[in-house]
Design a protein around this motif. Structure first.
Motif, PDB file in Angstrom:
ATOM      1  N   ALA B 133     -19.654  -2.657 -11.772  1.00 46.66           N
ATOM      2  CA  ALA B 133     -18.704  -3.589 -12.398  1.00 46.66           C
ATOM      3  C   ALA B 133     -17.425  -2.855 -12.789  1.00 46.66           C
ATOM      4  N   ARG B 134     -17.570  -1.602 -13.160  1.00 50.39           N
ATOM      5  CA  ARG B 134     -16.383  -0.804 -13.511  1.00 50.39           C
ATOM      6  C   ARG B 134     -15.489  -0.590 -12.295  1.00 50.39           C
ATOM      7  N   VAL B 135     -16.111  -0.274 -11.168  1.00 55.65           N
ATOM      8  CA  VAL B 135     -15.341  -0.075  -9.926  1.00 55.65           C
ATOM      9  C   VAL B 135     -14.608  -1.351  -9.545  1.00 55.65           C
ATOM     10  N   ARG B 136     -15.308  -2.473  -9.661  1.00 52.82           N
ATOM     11  CA  ARG B 136     -14.710  -3.755  -9.235  1.00 52.82           C
ATOM     12  C   ARG B 136     -13.474  -4.105 -10.086  1.00 52.82           C
ATOM     13  N   PHE B 137     -13.587  -3.885 -11.393  1.00 52.32           N
ATOM     14  CA  PHE B 137     -12.444  -4.228 -12.251  1.00 52.32           C
ATOM     15  C   PHE B 137     -11.408  -3.103 -12.305  1.00 52.32           C
ATOM     16  N   GLU B 138     -11.848  -1.909 -12.694  1.00 54.90           N
ATOM     17  CA  GLU B 138     -10.867  -0.839 -12.954  1.00 54.90           C
ATOM     18  C   GLU B 138     -10.209  -0.315 -11.678  1.00 54.90           C
ATOM     19  N   ALA B 139     -10.979  -0.239 -10.584  1.00 58.47           N
ATOM     20  CA  ALA B 139     -10.395   0.258  -9.339  1.00 58.47           C
ATOM     21  C   ALA B 139      -9.847  -0.873  -8.483  1.00 58.47           C
ATOM     22  N   GLN B 140     -10.063  -2.110  -8.910  1.00 58.13           N
ATOM     23  CA  GLN B 140      -9.568  -3.285  -8.172  1.00 58.13           C
ATOM     24  C   GLN B 140     -10.033  -3.259  -6.715  1.00 58.13           C
ATOM     25  N   LEU B 141     -11.346  -3.080  -6.554  1.00 59.05           N
ATOM     26  CA  LEU B 141     -11.938  -3.035  -5.215  1.00 59.05           C
ATOM     27  C   LEU B 141     -13.098  -4.020  -5.131  1.00 59.05           C
ATOM     28  N   GLU B 142     -13.195  -4.701  -4.008  1.00 64.16           N
ATOM     29  CA  GLU B 142     -14.365  -5.551  -3.742  1.00 64.16           C
ATOM     30  C   GLU B 142     -15.504  -4.672  -3.268  1.00 64.16           C
ATOM     31  N   LEU B 143     -16.726  -5.148  -3.430  1.00 65.78           N
ATOM     32  CA  LEU B 143     -17.893  -4.328  -3.101  1.00 65.78           C
ATOM     33  C   LEU B 143     -18.877  -5.104  -2.232  1.00 65.78           C
ATOM     34  N   SER B 144     -19.432  -4.415  -1.241  1.00 63.23           N
ATOM     35  CA  SER B 144     -20.521  -5.008  -0.458  1.00 63.23           C
ATOM     36  C   SER B 144     -21.486  -3.889  -0.068  1.00 63.23           C
ATOM     37  N   ILE B 145     -22.646  -4.273   0.443  1.00 62.42           N
ATOM     38  CA  ILE B 145     -23.662  -3.278   0.801  1.00 62.42           C
ATOM     39  C   ILE B 145     -24.347  -3.697   2.097  1.00 62.42           C
ATOM     40  N   THR B 146     -24.637  -2.712   2.948  1.00 60.09           N
ATOM     41  CA  THR B 146     -25.363  -2.982   4.189  1.00 60.09           C
ATOM     42  C   THR B 146     -26.460  -1.923   4.357  1.00 60.09           C
ATOM     43  N   ARG B 147     -27.408  -2.201   5.226  1.00 58.07           N
ATOM     44  CA  ARG B 147     -28.435  -1.202   5.566  1.00 58.07           C
ATOM     45  C   ARG B 147     -28.592  -1.178   7.074  1.00 58.07           C
ATOM     46  N   GLU B 148     -28.485   0.014   7.631  1.00 58.79           N
ATOM     47  CA  GLU B 148     -28.638   0.178   9.072  1.00 58.79           C
ATOM     48  C   GLU B 148     -29.530   1.387   9.302  1.00 58.79           C
ATOM     49  N   GLY B 149     -30.611   1.177  10.052  1.00 63.39           N
ATOM     50  CA  GLY B 149     -31.591   2.255  10.180  1.00 63.39           C
ATOM     51  C   GLY B 149     -32.166   2.535   8.798  1.00 63.39           C
ATOM     52  N   ASN B 150     -32.165   3.791   8.418  1.00 62.81           N
ATOM     53  CA  ASN B 150     -32.677   4.103   7.075  1.00 62.81           C
ATOM     54  C   ASN B 150     -31.556   4.424   6.094  1.00 62.81           C
ATOM     55  N   ARG B 151     -30.319   4.048   6.461  1.00 60.35           N
ATOM     56  CA  ARG B 151     -29.206   4.395   5.574  1.00 60.35           C
ATOM     57  C   ARG B 151     -28.583   3.155   4.929  1.00 60.35           C
ATOM     58  N   ILE B 152     -28.315   3.308   3.641  1.00 60.02           N
ATOM     59  CA  ILE B 152     -27.638   2.271   2.872  1.00 60.02           C
ATOM     60  C   ILE B 152     -26.163   2.664   2.746  1.00 60.02           C
ATOM     61  N   THR B 153     -25.280   1.705   3.003  1.00 60.32           N
ATOM     62  CA  THR B 153     -23.841   1.974   2.871  1.00 60.32           C
ATOM     63  C   THR B 153     -23.222   0.991   1.885  1.00 60.32           C
ATOM     64  N   VAL B 154     -22.542   1.543   0.910  1.00 58.43           N
ATOM     65  CA  VAL B 154     -21.770   0.724  -0.028  1.00 58.43           C
ATOM     66  C   VAL B 154     -20.310   0.801   0.391  1.00 58.43           C
ATOM     67  N   LEU B 155     -19.721  -0.361   0.577  1.00 63.70           N
ATOM     68  CA  LEU B 155     -18.331  -0.450   0.982  1.00 63.70           C
ATOM     69  C   LEU B 155     -17.502  -0.983  -0.181  1.00 63.70           C
ATOM     70  N   ALA B 156     -16.398  -0.309  -0.456  1.00 65.30           N
ATOM     71  CA  ALA B 156     -15.467  -0.759  -1.494  1.00 65.30           C
ATOM     72  C   ALA B 156     -14.085  -0.837  -0.851  1.00 65.30           C
ATOM     73  N   TRP B 157     -13.449  -1.980  -0.959  1.00 64.76           N
ATOM     74  CA  TRP B 157     -12.159  -2.135  -0.295  1.00 64.76           C
ATOM     75  C   TRP B 157     -11.220  -3.005  -1.126  1.00 64.76           C
ATOM     76  N   GLY B 158      -9.933  -2.809  -0.857  1.00 69.05           N
ATOM     77  CA  GLY B 158      -8.947  -3.602  -1.577  1.00 69.05           C
ATOM     78  C   GLY B 158      -7.549  -3.266  -1.114  1.00 69.05           C
ATOM     79  N   ARG B 159      -6.585  -3.797  -1.830  1.00 69.84           N
ATOM     80  CA  ARG B 159      -5.190  -3.569  -1.456  1.00 69.84           C
ATOM     81  C   ARG B 159      -4.766  -2.147  -1.821  1.00 69.84           C
ATOM     82  N   LEU B 160      -3.996  -1.552  -0.953  1.00 70.18           N
ATOM     83  CA  LEU B 160      -3.405  -0.249  -1.275  1.00 70.18           C
ATOM     84  C   LEU B 160      -2.353  -0.418  -2.370  1.00 70.18           C
TER      85      LEU B 160
END
Lengths: 132, 173
Positions: B133-160
């Motif tokens: 929640a801190r990342v989403r508000f303070e860093a102004q980034l959206e968050l999503s998560i995926t799993r491929e094979g045995n790896r979990i990836t958290v993606l954070a993205w937003g405007r430069l």
């Protein structure tokens, strides 16, 4: 012998110190100042900081303080686990009834994360938080 | 030395593969902050991106089980986009648990309200519960998560070129 609870005393009245950060309460002529230094980024800093907050809070209640300066100017970073100790502090203030006091944060413009983190804290409790 | 105009707006990538013990997270945060300051001068995003990387790394390391944690950072001035991807090995159960936490945060459209709720509900004497929640508000980034094979990836993205955070104050609940 210096009494650390007296104004002007050189040694902090209450303090904690870890490898990467420290916190100390100073009783000064213009009031109590709590200074945080270094980088709060260990796994569970609350285990160190919450007992420190408890002691500072008890001191401020006994002293009948109306506010305390919380000095972040030498705090390089604080992770979310450490940030929770400030939420914990606010929650203690909120439950102090008519003895509530304000946290007056002194931040460093050079450490830009402080602006957003303190902005969030001030939204969490506008009555307990003031940003200097 | 001059920068070719045709290269000035190209995406810039940083990729790191680490088996870092916890103590190196501070060094990674400092490096990312310095990298961003060079990659996008004048945008004032470096401290927010560094904060996001720090929090997401601290989430990833305990789940990595001693295996590598990968960080990819992409700064795309032309698209006005910044993207952080952090991946680590993780089980289906860990993925489901993490996704549940993230879904709950993302259910609230207002990042500040979501953050304030996390502040009120996070356990005060143990770690966790606040970083996303801190990342989403303070860093102004959206968050999503995926799993491929045995790896979990958290993606954070937003405007430069994110607007400076402002709130009207007094929001609680």
């Amino acid at each position: 012998m210096v009494d650390p609870s007296k104004p002007g005393a050189r040694t902090p009245a209450i303090q904690v110190s870890e490898e990467k950060y420290s916190a100390a309460m100073h009783v000064e002529p213009m009031g109590t100042r709590v200074q945080f230094r270094g980088t709060i980024s260990t796994v569970n800093p609350a285990s160190v900081l919450n007992p420190f907050v408890d002691q500072v809070h008890d001191h401020l209640l006994k002293a009948g303080a109306k506010d305390v300066r919380v000095d972040f100017t030498e705090l390089e970073f604080c992770n979310s686990s450490g940030f929770k100790s400030f939420i914990y502090w606010i929650q203690k203030i909120q439950s102090a009834g008519d003895k509530q006091y304000r946290l007056r944060f002194i931040s460093s413009p050079a450490r830009k994360w402080q602006r957003t983190s303190l902005l969030a804290l001030s939204c969490y409790s506008p009555s307990a938080v003031e940003i200097g | 030395m001059t920068t070719e105009p045709s290269q000035a707006n190209r995406p810039i990538y940083l990729m790191l593969r680490m088996k870092p013990p916890w103590v190196f997270v501070d060094e990674i945060r400092r490096f990312v902050e310095s990298f961003c300051a060079c990659a996008c001068p004048g945008e004032s995003r470096e401290a927010q991106v560094a904060l996001a990387v720090h929090e997401l790394m601290q989430n990833a390391i305990p789940h990595a089980g001693g295996e590598s944690v990968d960080l990819t950072l992409q700064v795309d001035p032309a698209a006005d986009r910044i993207e952080i991807a952090i991946s680590n090995p993780g089980t289906e159960e860990q993925f489901a648990e993490f996704k549940g936490r993230l879904d709950r945060i993302n259910q609230e459209p207002d990042p500040l309200r979501s953050y304030l709720r996390a502040m009120a509900e996070a356990p005060m004497n143990q770690r966790g519960g606040l970083g996303l929640a801190r990342v989403r508000f303070e860093a102004q980034l959206e968050l999503s998560i995926t799993r491929e094979g045995n790896r979990i990836t958290v993606l954070a993205w937003g405007r430069l070129r994110a607007p400076q955070l402002k709130v009207t104050g007094g929001i609680h609940g």
